[in-house]
Design a protein around this motif. Structure first.
Motif, mmCIF file in Angstrom:
data_model
loop_
_atom_site.group_PDB
_atom_site.id
_atom_site.type_symbol
_atom_site.label_atom_id
_atom_site.label_comp_id
_atom_site.label_asym_id
_atom_site.label_seq_id
_atom_site.Cartn_x
_atom_site.Cartn_y
_atom_site.Cartn_z
ATOM 1 N N ALA A 44 25.459 -16.241 -0.650
ATOM 2 C CA ALA A 44 25.072 -16.438 -2.056
ATOM 3 C C ALA A 44 26.270 -16.923 -2.872
ATOM 4 O O ALA A 44 26.156 -17.867 -3.660
ATOM 5 C CB ALA A 44 24.507 -15.141 -2.622
ATOM 6 N N GLU A 45 27.420 -16.322 -2.659
ATOM 7 C CA GLU A 45 28.598 -16.693 -3.460
ATOM 8 C C GLU A 45 29.092 -18.090 -3.126
ATOM 9 O O GLU A 45 29.336 -18.907 -4.010
ATOM 10 C CB GLU A 45 29.719 -15.664 -3.264
ATOM 11 N N GLU A 46 29.236 -18.358 -1.836
ATOM 12 C CA GLU A 46 29.760 -19.674 -1.421
ATOM 13 C C GLU A 46 28.848 -20.809 -1.872
ATOM 14 O O GLU A 46 29.310 -21.909 -2.159
ATOM 15 C CB GLU A 46 29.890 -19.741 0.110
ATOM 16 N N SER A 47 27.535 -20.540 -1.906
ATOM 17 C CA SER A 47 26.587 -21.614 -2.215
ATOM 18 C C SER A 47 26.233 -21.666 -3.704
ATOM 19 O O SER A 47 25.388 -22.456 -4.104
ATOM 20 C CB SER A 47 25.305 -21.415 -1.400
ATOM 21 N N LYS A 48 26.853 -20.794 -4.493
ATOM 22 C CA LYS A 48 26.522 -20.681 -5.933
ATOM 23 C C LYS A 48 25.051 -20.315 -6.143
ATOM 24 O O LYS A 48 24.384 -20.800 -7.049
ATOM 25 C CB LYS A 48 26.883 -21.957 -6.695
ATOM 26 N N GLY A 49 24.561 -19.471 -5.245
ATOM 27 C CA GLY A 49 23.195 -18.961 -5.365
ATOM 28 C C GLY A 49 23.233 -17.518 -5.818
ATOM 29 O O GLY A 49 24.106 -17.130 -6.596
ATOM 30 N N LYS A 50 22.313 -16.706 -5.294
ATOM 31 C CA LYS A 50 22.231 -15.315 -5.763
ATOM 32 C C LYS A 50 21.322 -14.509 -4.842
ATOM 33 O O LYS A 50 20.356 -15.064 -4.305
ATOM 34 C CB LYS A 50 21.617 -15.330 -7.165
ATOM 35 N N VAL A 51 21.637 -13.236 -4.653
ATOM 36 C CA VAL A 51 20.652 -12.323 -4.064
ATOM 37 C C VAL A 51 20.040 -11.540 -5.228
ATOM 38 O O VAL A 51 20.746 -10.850 -5.955
ATOM 39 C CB VAL A 51 21.271 -11.379 -3.010
ATOM 40 N N ASP A 52 18.761 -11.693 -5.407
ATOM 41 C CA ASP A 52 18.044 -11.141 -6.549
ATOM 42 C C ASP A 52 16.901 -10.272 -6.009
ATOM 43 O O ASP A 52 16.748 -10.129 -4.790
ATOM 44 C CB ASP A 52 17.478 -12.324 -7.363
ATOM 45 N N PHE A 53 16.091 -9.703 -6.885
ATOM 46 C CA PHE A 53 14.920 -8.965 -6.394
ATOM 47 C C PHE A 53 13.679 -9.355 -7.180
ATOM 48 O O PHE A 53 13.766 -9.900 -8.281
ATOM 49 C CB PHE A 53 15.144 -7.443 -6.456
ATOM 50 N N VAL A 54 12.526 -9.087 -6.585
ATOM 51 C CA VAL A 54 11.234 -9.284 -7.260
ATOM 52 C C VAL A 54 10.421 -7.993 -7.106
ATOM 53 O O VAL A 54 10.640 -7.234 -6.152
ATOM 54 C CB VAL A 54 10.450 -10.486 -6.665
ATOM 55 N N THR A 55 9.510 -7.755 -8.035
ATOM 56 C CA THR A 55 8.720 -6.520 -7.985
ATOM 57 C C THR A 55 7.556 -6.685 -6.993
ATOM 58 O O THR A 55 7.184 -7.811 -6.636
ATOM 59 C CB THR A 55 8.115 -6.194 -9.368
ATOM 60 N N ASP A 56 6.955 -5.571 -6.607
ATOM 61 C CA ASP A 56 5.777 -5.634 -5.738
ATOM 62 C C ASP A 56 4.649 -6.416 -6.414
ATOM 63 O O ASP A 56 3.920 -7.167 -5.760
ATOM 64 C CB ASP A 56 5.286 -4.224 -5.369
ATOM 65 N N GLU A 57 4.527 -6.252 -7.724
ATOM 66 C CA GLU A 57 3.481 -6.984 -8.461
ATOM 67 C C GLU A 57 3.719 -8.492 -8.354
ATOM 68 O O GLU A 57 2.789 -9.264 -8.146
ATOM 69 C CB GLU A 57 3.459 -6.574 -9.952
#
Ligand code: F0G
Length: 352
Positions: free
Chosen positions: A254-267
């Motif tokens: 995520a850092e090297e690619s300028k991305g991110k580890v994020d989350f989403v809800t079950d809904e």
């Protein structure tokens, strides 16, 4: 020549030797499907890599074919893994094919029905624990060190080697790398494998690198929340993991690619699950749909720019988990009498 399976196709990118068995169930070579309706609606260019069309119905086949082949090459008696279901199904199938024993450890009551049926059919020895995936992984890691069974979870480097081929296929199918790669995250092996794959492909073919955007489920979002989760919970049982083994690799991707580890809800996962089925005719299991939910979320926040070329990895087939589909959708079939005119009458009524 026609497609000969993943190891043969990518042998120049993999640590294959003269002694590596020619194991295959014709895994890989999965379609990249443009989501035309959703792309229009969301103002970007979305494709899904439909990994549910692998021989056991998930992306795990890419890594498992190679991990089992290398275990056989090394003379292991069998393979062992912890699993939320898909790894187990793949390990069971490929070990059956290779003539090896297979021992799987799963959290009781938390495995989708189709996945369990697969492991039963392929003849694996199945151990259930009253615990979660993280505890099962600890058990099999220790057992592998103290037996002649090879560990085939994604901490086995051959798993990531096999799985990185998904990135190669995307570059070949698109003719370039996408701007964004959206991917569900559980034990964090796949996001790490894809990042490795994009980097290696770039070295040979001068393609660009995508932003790596990984999505955990909120109730098991250890990486996104930067804390181990003792009791992970989510409807997306495949990614119900509270202490991912490849945590550091995922953060680096995520850092090297300028991305991110994020989350989403079950809904959000369930909404995406239904949306891609209904608007695109693509049925993927709930965990897979974290990638689609994540795209929606980050388009809204502006983290993903409108107009981006996005590939979402749909990691597993929707048929793996029939119970979630049936429970989530309260729609029941309509019962009619088997008379000739019944259906026409029903249709007339339904349009009223
Ligand atoms: N999607 C599906 C359908 C999965 O089965 C998994 C992982 C993931 C996403 C996440 O991939 O772990 O590499 O980050 N399933 C594992 C299993 C844990 O045991 O089948 P990851």
């Amino acid at each position: 020549m026609s497609y000969q399976g993943l190891i043969e196709q990518y042998k120049n990118y993999l640590p294959v030797t003269d002694k590596t068995p020619k194991l295959t169930l014709m895994e890989g070579n999965t379609p990249l499907i443009p989501l035309e309706n959703l792309s229009k609606e969301w103002g970007c260019e979305i494709y899904v890599k439909y990994e549910g069309l692998n021989p056991t119905g998930s992306f795990k086949d890419r890594g498992m074919v190679f991990a089992v082949a290398k275990a056989k090459e090394a003379g292991s008696k069998g393979v062992i893994c912890a699993s939320t279901g898909n790894t187990a199904a793949a390990a069971a199938a490929y070990s059956a094919r290779a003539g090896m024993k297979c021992l799987i450890v799963i959290p009781k009551g938390k495995i989708a029905l189709g996945k369990l049926a697969q492991s039963v059919m392929y003849g694996a020895q199945i151990i259930e624990i009253e615990g979660n995936f993280d505890q099962a992984l600890e058990m099999v890691r220790f057992t592998a060190e103290n037996s002649d069974y090879a560990l085939v979870n994604s901490v086995n480097p051959y798993r990531l080697e096999g799985q990185k081929t998904g990135a190669f296929e995307i570059c070949e199918q698109l003719g370039e790398a996408p701007d964004v790669l959206a991917i569900p995250v559980g034990n964090a092996g796949n996001i790490s494998a894809y990042w490795k794959g994009f980097k290696e492909y770039r070295e040979k073919h001068h393609t660009s690198l995508p932003q790596m955007r990984g999505f955990e489920a909120e109730g098991s979002a250890a990486i996104a929340k930067n804390t181990v989760i003792e009791n992970p919970e989510t409807i997306a049982t495949a990614i119900r993991i509270g202490n991912p083994a490849s945590w550091n690799l995922a953060v680096a991707a995520a850092e090297e690619s300028k991305g991110k580890v994020d989350f989403v809800t079950d809904e959000e996962i369930l909404e995406a699950y239904q949306t891609i089925a209904r608007t695109e005719g693509v049925f993927a299991e709930p965990a897979s749909c974290a990638s689609i939910a994540g795209i929606k979320k980050q388009l809204a926040t502006g983290e993903i720019k409108k107009g981006s070329k996005i590939v979402a990895i749909l990691t597993g087939n929707g048929l793996k988990d029939p119970s979630t589909a049936m429970e989530f959708l309260s729609i029941k079939p309509t019962l009619l009498k088997p008379g000739k005119t019944e259906l026409v009458d029903y249709l007339k009524q339904a349009v009223k």
